[in-house]
Design an enzyme around this catalytic site. Sequence first.
Site, PDB file in Angstrom:
ATOM      1  N   CYS A 116       0.818  -1.224   0.000  1.00  0.00           N
ATOM      2  CA  CYS A 116       0.000   0.000   0.000  1.00  0.00           C
ATOM      3  C   CYS A 116       0.846   1.266   0.000  1.00  0.00           C
ATOM      4  O   CYS A 116       0.333   2.355  -0.246  1.00  0.00           O
ATOM      5  CB  CYS A 116      -0.955  -0.006   1.182  1.00  0.00           C
ATOM      6  SG  CYS A 116      -2.157  -1.346   1.067  1.00  0.00           S
ATOM      7  N   HIS A 256      -3.431   7.227   2.296  1.00  0.00           N
ATOM      8  CA  HIS A 256      -3.791   5.903   1.780  1.00  0.00           C
ATOM      9  C   HIS A 256      -5.138   5.517   2.383  1.00  0.00           C
ATOM     10  O   HIS A 256      -5.406   5.792   3.561  1.00  0.00           O
ATOM     11  CB  HIS A 256      -2.705   4.900   2.184  1.00  0.00           C
ATOM     12  CG  HIS A 256      -3.108   3.485   1.913  1.00  0.00           C
ATOM     13  ND1 HIS A 256      -3.546   3.065   0.673  1.00  0.00           N
ATOM     14  CD2 HIS A 256      -3.181   2.399   2.727  1.00  0.00           C
ATOM     15  CE1 HIS A 256      -3.844   1.780   0.739  1.00  0.00           C
ATOM     16  NE2 HIS A 256      -3.649   1.351   1.967  1.00  0.00           N
ATOM     17  N   ASN A 286     -10.054  -0.250  -0.354  1.00  0.00           N
ATOM     18  CA  ASN A 286      -8.591  -0.137  -0.412  1.00  0.00           C
ATOM     19  C   ASN A 286      -8.110  -0.722  -1.743  1.00  0.00           C
ATOM     20  O   ASN A 286      -8.159  -1.935  -1.942  1.00  0.00           O
ATOM     21  CB  ASN A 286      -7.991  -0.888   0.781  1.00  0.00           C
ATOM     22  CG  ASN A 286      -6.477  -0.793   0.834  1.00  0.00           C
ATOM     23  OD1 ASN A 286      -5.839  -0.323  -0.111  1.00  0.00           O
ATOM     24  ND2 ASN A 286      -5.890  -1.263   1.927  1.00  0.00           N
TER      25      ASN A 286
END
Length: 330
Positions: A116, A256, A286
């Site tokens: 990520c 994020h 996500n």
Amino acid sequence: MEVKRAKITAVGHYLPEHRMTNHDLEKLVDTNDEWIRTRTGIEERRILKDPDKATAFMGTEAAKEVLENRGISAEEIDLIILATVTPDYFFPATACLVQKNIGAKNAFAFDLSAACSGFLYALSTGSMYIESGRAQKVLVIGTDKMSSILNYEDRSTCILFGDGAGAVLLEESDDETGLIDQKHYVEGDSDCALYQPAGGSLNPATPETVEKGLHYLKQDGRAVFKKATMGMADVSLEIMKINNLDPEDVAWLVPHQANLRIIDATARRMGVSSEKVMVNINKYGNTTAGTIPLCLYDWQEKLNYGDNLILAAFGGGFTWGAIYLKWGTK
Ligand code: COA
């Protein structure tokens, strides 16, 4: 010697059309919309349904949009850095497939794996090529088909992720705007709190690894949550302090998108109010390397020349980091 600075001069994206809502997931696993929304902030995510399309396809579409928005041809690109944990193949690199798809015949290209945090690592790496003068136009892409490594019988993970891609173009800045500072960290995840157990050289694919579901993403949610909350908040505050930024100096936090509670904790720690925080986790979940460029894409109309942006991420590895940049497009 005059120091060059890299700035983002165009943004692009790709999102699959198919929306998987929390209610759709209720039909697959023992979960409910209320639990998902209150624990994560997610309402729906996009899923790339076409079995013939994957991470390279999404990265290609995002890259094409960047070229179109900047009004340049693919032949002008010197370098493509593509962040992903769901490459089309282990090799060749997905970046090479994108290079071919868009016709960037003068570019070299490579993948970068930092889960990520991948997009931020890639943006930092790309900026070095601009700053050193070794490249003039660098495409930085974050693209992940997370649905390809999710177990839709595991409620603790399948609800969290979606598919998508974002991309930016880096070029030399001719003023004070652009990437100003970056701070990245790693702490090797020896307990395997977030990983894909099989498919690599340690556990190559066998009928047994498939049967045991070892090719799916596995996560100890609670452990990752703690680390992510601390890591993202700490590094965001650190980069503010190093650059003498007060909360009112920050125009936007670009976090994020893993969990709304992690995003809120980061903003609180920075002292940045919620209207200055980009949040689209409700729509996309996500998307791993895709989240930060997708935020930039969604917010680009609201960004003003000279705005101070803090980009922050945490991911598997563990990897985390933050970038401070001054928005440089008018
Ligand atoms: N629906 C309903 N219940 C669920 C569920 C779901 N989808 N997933 C887990 N549960 C249950 C658990 O089984 C547990 O039940 P128990 O108390 O009976 O054991 C309960 O909900 C609480 O589980 P827990 O894991 O403690 O929840 P949480 O508040 O930590 O939220 C996550 C879980 C995954 C949302 C959260 O830990 C998280 O976001 N972690 C970080 C994820 C992340 O950022 N990953 C990417 C790295 S960037």
